[in-house]
Design a protein around this motif. Structure first.
Motif, short mmCIF file in Angstrom:
data_model
loop_
_atom_site.label_atom_id
_atom_site.label_comp_id
_atom_site.label_asym_id
_atom_site.label_seq_id
_atom_site.Cartn_x
_atom_site.Cartn_y
_atom_site.Cartn_z
N TYR A 61 0.83 -1.20 0.00
CA TYR A 61 0.00 0.00 0.00
C TYR A 61 0.87 1.26 0.00
O TYR A 61 0.66 2.17 -0.81
CB TYR A 61 -0.94 0.00 1.20
N LEU A 62 1.84 1.32 0.91
CA LEU A 62 2.72 2.50 0.97
C LEU A 62 3.53 2.65 -0.31
O LEU A 62 3.76 3.77 -0.79
CB LEU A 62 3.63 2.42 2.18
N TYR A 63 3.98 1.54 -0.87
CA TYR A 63 4.72 1.56 -2.13
C TYR A 63 3.88 2.19 -3.24
O TYR A 63 4.36 3.05 -3.99
CB TYR A 63 5.13 0.14 -2.50
N SER A 64 2.63 1.77 -3.36
CA SER A 64 1.78 2.32 -4.42
C SER A 64 1.51 3.80 -4.21
O SER A 64 1.50 4.58 -5.17
CB SER A 64 0.48 1.54 -4.54
N VAL A 65 1.31 4.21 -2.96
CA VAL A 65 1.09 5.63 -2.67
C VAL A 65 2.33 6.45 -3.03
O VAL A 65 2.23 7.51 -3.67
CB VAL A 65 0.69 5.83 -1.19
N LYS A 68 2.85 6.62 -6.90
CA LYS A 68 1.89 7.54 -7.52
C LYS A 68 2.26 8.99 -7.24
O LYS A 68 2.20 9.85 -8.12
CB LYS A 68 0.47 7.26 -7.03
N TRP A 69 2.68 9.26 -6.00
CA TRP A 69 3.08 10.62 -5.64
C TRP A 69 4.31 11.05 -6.43
O TRP A 69 4.36 12.16 -6.94
CB TRP A 69 3.36 10.69 -4.13
N MET A 70 5.30 10.16 -6.54
CA MET A 70 6.51 10.49 -7.31
C MET A 70 6.19 10.69 -8.78
O MET A 70 6.79 11.55 -9.44
CB MET A 70 7.55 9.39 -7.14
N ASN A 75 6.80 14.06 -12.75
CA ASN A 75 6.33 13.84 -14.12
C ASN A 75 7.08 12.66 -14.75
O ASN A 75 7.73 12.79 -15.79
CB ASN A 75 6.48 15.11 -14.95
N LEU A 76 6.98 11.50 -14.13
CA LEU A 76 7.74 10.34 -14.57
C LEU A 76 7.21 9.70 -15.84
O LEU A 76 7.92 8.92 -16.47
CB LEU A 76 7.77 9.30 -13.44
N GLU A 77 6.00 10.01 -16.24
CA GLU A 77 5.46 9.42 -17.46
C GLU A 77 6.28 9.82 -18.69
O GLU A 77 6.39 9.07 -19.64
CB GLU A 77 4.00 9.82 -17.65
N ASP A 78 6.87 11.01 -18.66
CA ASP A 78 7.68 11.47 -19.78
C ASP A 78 9.10 10.89 -19.74
O ASP A 78 9.77 10.84 -20.76
CB ASP A 78 7.78 12.99 -19.78
N LYS A 79 9.55 10.47 -18.56
CA LYS A 79 10.93 10.04 -18.40
C LYS A 79 11.11 8.52 -18.39
O LYS A 79 12.21 8.03 -18.51
CB LYS A 79 11.49 10.60 -17.10
#
Length: 95
Positions: A61-65, A68-70, A75-79
């Motif tokens: 749970y903490l990993y997913s949170v 998602k926050w990072m 803006n990791l979708e571009d990288k």
């Protein structure tokens, strides 16, 4: 660095983070068990099993949170390259 190498490094770091969170949660649960549970009780093994499950579930749970926050903050979708890519639609011709 390419997107694929960024993705590999990110996944390695995220895996290490997930294991560290799991260990920290298990140690916290273990400390709580030793402080509040009677050591001669037959329920200690049940408490240890429950703390193991809580540490696994809590770490996921903490990993997913955190991921998602990072993703939003940096803006990791571009990288990063997508982990699951769409397949091309190759249909067989029916005769």
């Amino acid at each position: 660095m390419s997107k694929k190498s960024n993705t590999i490094w990110f996944m390695l770091a995220a895996t290490v983070l997930n294991v560290l969170i799991m260990l920290i949660l298990f140690v916290i649960c273990f400390i709580l068990i030793t402080r509040f549970a009677d050591p001669s009780s037959s329920l200690v093994s049940l408490w240890l099993g429950l703390s193991f499950l809580v540490s696994i579930g809590g770490s996921f749970y903490l990993y997913s949170v955190i991921v998602k926050w990072m993703g939003k903050k940096f803006n990791l979708e571009d990288k990063l390259a997508p982990l699951i890519s769409k397949r091309k639609n190759n249909r067989r011709r029916e005769d």
